[in-house]
Design a protein around this motif. Sequence first.
Motif, short mmCIF file in Angstrom:
data_model
loop_
_atom_site.label_atom_id
_atom_site.label_comp_id
_atom_site.label_asym_id
_atom_site.label_seq_id
_atom_site.Cartn_x
_atom_site.Cartn_y
_atom_site.Cartn_z
N PHE A 139 10.59 7.89 -3.61
CA PHE A 139 10.60 6.76 -4.91
C PHE A 139 10.38 7.55 -6.04
O PHE A 139 9.69 8.85 -6.04
CB PHE A 139 9.59 5.64 -4.54
CG PHE A 139 8.35 5.99 -4.15
CD1 PHE A 139 7.12 6.05 -5.47
CD2 PHE A 139 7.98 6.28 -3.29
CE1 PHE A 139 6.20 6.20 -5.42
CE2 PHE A 139 6.44 6.71 -3.04
CZ PHE A 139 5.67 6.53 -4.23
N GLY B 38 0.70 -1.27 0.00
CA GLY B 38 -0.03 0.05 0.00
C GLY B 38 0.86 1.23 -0.12
O GLY B 38 0.36 2.24 0.06
N ASP B 39 2.12 1.12 0.08
CA ASP B 39 3.05 2.34 -0.18
C ASP B 39 4.29 1.72 -0.76
O ASP B 39 4.98 0.74 -0.52
CB ASP B 39 3.43 2.59 1.50
CG ASP B 39 4.12 4.02 1.46
OD1 ASP B 39 4.95 4.41 0.83
OD2 ASP B 39 3.81 4.86 2.28
N LEU B 40 4.83 2.59 -1.72
CA LEU B 40 5.90 2.12 -2.57
C LEU B 40 7.45 2.79 -1.96
O LEU B 40 8.35 2.48 -2.59
CB LEU B 40 5.68 2.69 -4.10
CG LEU B 40 4.48 1.96 -4.84
CD1 LEU B 40 4.31 3.03 -6.20
CD2 LEU B 40 4.76 0.63 -5.14
N ALA B 41 7.31 3.51 -0.92
CA ALA B 41 8.44 4.12 -0.43
C ALA B 41 9.38 2.85 0.45
O ALA B 41 8.69 2.05 0.62
CB ALA B 41 8.23 5.06 0.31
N HIS C 140 -0.90 7.93 -2.76
CA HIS C 140 0.28 8.47 -1.81
C HIS C 140 -0.34 9.91 -1.36
O HIS C 140 0.19 10.48 -0.46
CB HIS C 140 1.65 8.50 -2.65
CG HIS C 140 2.19 6.89 -2.34
ND1 HIS C 140 1.86 6.16 -3.56
CD2 HIS C 140 3.09 6.37 -1.70
CE1 HIS C 140 2.27 4.88 -3.13
NE2 HIS C 140 3.01 5.24 -2.26
N TYR D 92 10.78 2.28 -9.89
CA TYR D 92 9.75 1.61 -10.30
C TYR D 92 9.51 1.85 -11.70
O TYR D 92 9.31 3.21 -12.29
CB TYR D 92 8.52 1.63 -9.68
CG TYR D 92 8.74 1.23 -8.05
CD1 TYR D 92 8.26 0.01 -7.73
CD2 TYR D 92 8.87 2.17 -7.03
CE1 TYR D 92 8.27 -0.31 -6.41
CE2 TYR D 92 9.04 1.69 -5.71
CZ TYR D 92 8.63 0.49 -5.46
OH TYR D 92 8.79 0.15 -4.22
#
Lengths: 242, 242, 242, 242, 242, 242
Positions: B111, A239-242, B27, B157
């Motif tokens: 990111f 749920g979060d790409l960081a 986000h 990504y």
Amino acid sequence: MAEKSMLVVSAHSADFVWRAGGAIALHKQNGYRVKVVCLSFGERGESAKLWRKGEMTVEKVKAARREESERAADILGAEVDFFDLGDYPLRVSDEALMRLVDVYREVQPAFVLSHSPKDPYNFDHPLAMHVAQEARIIAQAEGHNPGQKIVGAPPVYAFEPHQTEQCEWIPNTFLDITEVWDIKRRAIECMAGQEHLWDYYTRVALQRGVQAKRNIGITAALDIKYAEGYMRLTPAVTGDLA
Amino acid sequence: MAEKSMLVVSAHSADFVWRAGGAIALHKQNGYRVKVVCLSFGERGESAKLWRKGEMTVEKVKAARREESERAADILGAEVDFFDLGDYPLRVSDEALMRLVDVYREVQPAFVLSHSPKDPYNFDHPLAMHVAQEARIIAQAEGHNPGQKIVGAPPVYAFEPHQTEQCEWIPNTFLDITEVWDIKRRAIECMAGQEHLWDYYTRVALQRGVQAKRNIGITAALDIKYAEGYMRLTPAVTGDLA
Amino acid sequence: MAEKSMLVVSAHSADFVWRAGGAIALHKQNGYRVKVVCLSFGERGESAKLWRKGEMTVEKVKAARREESERAADILGAEVDFFDLGDYPLRVSDEALMRLVDVYREVQPAFVLSHSPKDPYNFDHPLAMHVAQEARIIAQAEGHNPGQKIVGAPPVYAFEPHQTEQCEWIPNTFLDITEVWDIKRRAIECMAGQEHLWDYYTRVALQRGVQAKRNIGITAALDIKYAEGYMRLTPAVTGDLA
Amino acid sequence: MAEKSMLVVSAHSADFVWRAGGAIALHKQNGYRVKVVCLSFGERGESAKLWRKGEMTVEKVKAARREESERAADILGAEVDFFDLGDYPLRVSDEALMRLVDVYREVQPAFVLSHSPKDPYNFDHPLAMHVAQEARIIAQAEGHNPGQKIVGAPPVYAFEPHQTEQCEWIPNTFLDITEVWDIKRRAIECMAGQEHLWDYYTRVALQRGVQAKRNIGITAALDIKYAEGYMRLTPAVTGDLA
Amino acid sequence: MAEKSMLVVSAHSADFVWRAGGAIALHKQNGYRVKVVCLSFGERGESAKLWRKGEMTVEKVKAARREESERAADILGAEVDFFDLGDYPLRVSDEALMRLVDVYREVQPAFVLSHSPKDPYNFDHPLAMHVAQEARIIAQAEGHNPGQKIVGAPPVYAFEPHQTEQCEWIPNTFLDITEVWDIKRRAIECMAGQEHLWDYYTRVALQRGVQAKRNIGITAALDIKYAEGYMRLTPAVTGDLA
Amino acid sequence: MAEKSMLVVSAHSADFVWRAGGAIALHKQNGYRVKVVCLSFGERGESAKLWRKGEMTVEKVKAARREESERAADILGAEVDFFDLGDYPLRVSDEALMRLVDVYREVQPAFVLSHSPKDPYNFDHPLAMHVAQEARIIAQAEGHNPGQKIVGAPPVYAFEPHQTEQCEWIPNTFLDITEVWDIKRRAIECMAGQEHLWDYYTRVALQRGVQAKRNIGITAALDIKYAEGYMRLTPAVTGDLA
């Protein structure tokens, strides 16, 4: 909430120490139950020093390997099952496969660690990963032993093989094991028969530490000295790409 | 603690909507600042419907594309910079590259999202990813504009290309966008010139949702309906493998 | 119905003969218009024998190469355009790229042939394929020279490089050139400066013929003696899988 | 001239419907005889809904799966053989392999369809393709059951797996199934136990339709709405590259 | 017989020390002339410690880097040319490329060492290898500066990058540098600005030593303690396979 | 010093002639002992011409194949062991594997030759390489038949398959067989049942000769007319990179 658990499928009785000892100690410390399955003792192919002692038999070598392995597991905080399937070559019957399925069903692991899917230096290793994956798939099937609780979709990771590049193993995940390094080193030192590898795997941990640090950026607050590399084979859901 | 931020490098002015709209909205909702850089407007290669209207000029197409893009960004919660470098072919001078480095230094992203490194159907897309990576590396260098705060090691990504398999793009990360789907769909509907793609990308989100669900296991409590797929190019560093 | 046509993008002025001479002669015979673009004459890198004659200048070598190439094209039935961009290294400006786009728009090819995308022995070759693909994409864009007839989606094939395996070139398509072999051999013999390659490429055609035969099955009625191998880069769309 | 035929090797009893139903219906309509071999019923691993009904036995599940499969085959126009080899895990003895060789010899297929050679989510699928290929090779051997008519070199295609990118499956061939879509959808609806997949595979067909259209070019006359993707594993031999 | 020589193409002024210092010292000892070309000083991207001193300018950093590099080269026994093309990003004009071609023609190397063809952490490195290969090809062409002695086909090797697996770098060749290790270590210690890497690359040499030993077999008489890994990119031609 | 030896593991009884005949003759001439293990006679899958004679039985075909093979081995200077495990499909029991381990222990080969690890046209071939590698690993294990002399780490090479590119076989090593070509051709001519392949493999040798020459450079003194290509699977360890 139920205790979390993890599963390690190790071809020989020392692999889990060199390759996943940090993960075991760290997750144990964080409250996980850790289950290790050793498919064989590595009695023929990974016990050169024992054989050179002379007066050896397969049974004696297996006993010595089991004893070392149990002490290491104890230090790391893992339960070990020995399937004793033989090595060089390891062969896994469907009966042994189903025994591994039973372990999955009982342990309900949050994730699974095993060997790299390819290893031209060691054919037992890829086979261990193969059965780890096959058992996982069967453990997910509602029609296998209906009524038992099925397994979810635990991520599968390949731990580091000896010659990574020849194995096409790429570490897409680094685990910071700095705080448990001393425990891993103590477990490593249980492997009296493979003393030449102690420093080798210490250097591996240091190199992976430097690389892990580089992958979070030199400006990051976290200081990483020791790490283990893993190749995650299954996609992450987040749920979060960081 | 400082606000977290993310950066999207989009070859054309609509790419960030189709391919990363869910990540942006999600986000944003979670407190991130979101910066989008559109390297071009896609005025020649991705505006077929506008051109067919007749009486068109490049300037008129660019204006229309900018307007659509800004409305979508607004809905998603992103700031957009238009570099206006031209498309089909996109060309990125070192001056433009340095402008992107400046964005990295200013935004300090947690990111970065951009296109797949390979795309035989669209040469602007891989170039966008290439400069996104090259600018990131330069932004990390202490000797580039010494005195400025350097960038850490933000994960990179690749978002989903149109024909994934031809692009050798493999989604190793699924982002659950179920709760922001409505926002993404509204942003998508700003793209009046590409209405034929609205349902296409809705189906993409549904398929990725099914796959994400499968990758956490059908027994997991979380219900995922819509997802976006990403190919993470840089290793993760973690303290827990679950 | 309009005449069908094909396009060959050749890095140097002899490549189209060795590598696609059969395809040219065969399609010509079947009613296609054939257009060949030679990006350079190969005057520096592929004219060793001419240079060894002494008293040579770049202009003289180019003239000799052009003459050989035109005679071969004549035998095969192709129109040739020489872009004269220089070789070793070949460099393609955006202006030259746009000239190639114009050729696409004018020729409207049913398919396109060029070099393998990778060739560690020759950097001009992959560049030729790169611009062949990039020009194709631009020629498809409605916003490029609006009003001109855009190009469809002609399949792209890579013809056979010198050392196939090093180039990661895999022939997924064999073209039976048995009936036009004599024409190809005559065109090959125009290349006086590279006589050592005549038999080499004759053997290539024989080997590919044996392989083509094996891929239709030894029981098939069709007898194939000579063939050319191609790596199709774009997907086929069909109504019958046989 | 003899009737043409095609062969589908399906790991479980529903795979051929989701993945190749369009190819079956289309070729049937075009005069082909269609033979499907189901190696197992998918009774353990692909029948979750049935097992959840309670009061189930393996035999009951197999009967239900057979009945669904036969109805679907009927709608599509295929003959089905059930080898009943078990699933999760599927195991194929040499005896079963030889039975498949016999099918090849009897059917003399013009082409063969089976699963992707790799599938980390399902080990039965790659095994099905493996035996499909191995049986094909044996069926070509003159020394196997001498006197029987040997098989030629029918092209082998891998149909679409569930998570294509994880399977390294790349569709190099699109089959236009627009005109038989209704038939495929009706066959799909026979799979009462997997109703959640009906819309999933409808969306797959729509996405592949859009991609197929893009690969012939938007200016092409042919309108494609539904398609199936295939990865052709064997080279094509042709007399025309268009 | 003429003196043998080798060529190293280094992106930045320290790379040749970390990555090929053993090869340089060993071949020098065995009578080779060693030429190193440093395309840049690594003044912006690889001199963090110098920049942190304050009061720094690009010229001062370059001077410090040159001085370190020359001392290391001196210890190893190499001649160094500094092309001073700038770093982060390195850019190589055709003029600089031709200067490198001149080096090839003058040195007539028996083999060439440069960076890995891929490195997602450093875009200067793959570019260095690219121009090393391109210059080699041009140096082989009879039509380039006719009358000069052309270059043969010197093998090309990629030396070890920082994160090997991410770079798809596979060591197919190990060089035993045990007897020159002390020299390499002394050269390494010239790099005052990167002291944190001294032990890192010592550990690299030890690990490669263990692997090299394993690849000749533990029973072999030769004892290898330190080694360097190389990825040979060009085929070997030999008269003995042992 | 002990005699050096080499080992060839051949799936069928003629493979070693077509694919490694030059290596055998050359090393024999240079003083090697050469051992060939033929896992099967290729009696079903590679004896089409014999079967077409009529009145044939498997025993008669095997006898004919053995006779041809022995004559060829005689000409080349090799000892042959026939394991007679059957073909199409070849199956290797653990008992047969151990017999191969015994051969390794007895022969103590300096290097090993077998088939390519992948071959979609022939499943016996990759299996032969698999067991060649697996037996090598077991022969290295001190715990296998303790007391016997273990095997070192002999390099493993894959010789050339029929359709190289489909097999992902890349020749990274060329062996100059010019001086023994006549011997290889005479051995080839023992294969009366496969006369159609005589010229095919002669052309292979000529093509590889041209390529080998190109890889040492056209200016090299050595003239290579015939060569064999090999893919070395294990890393080389060396003291000189030239």
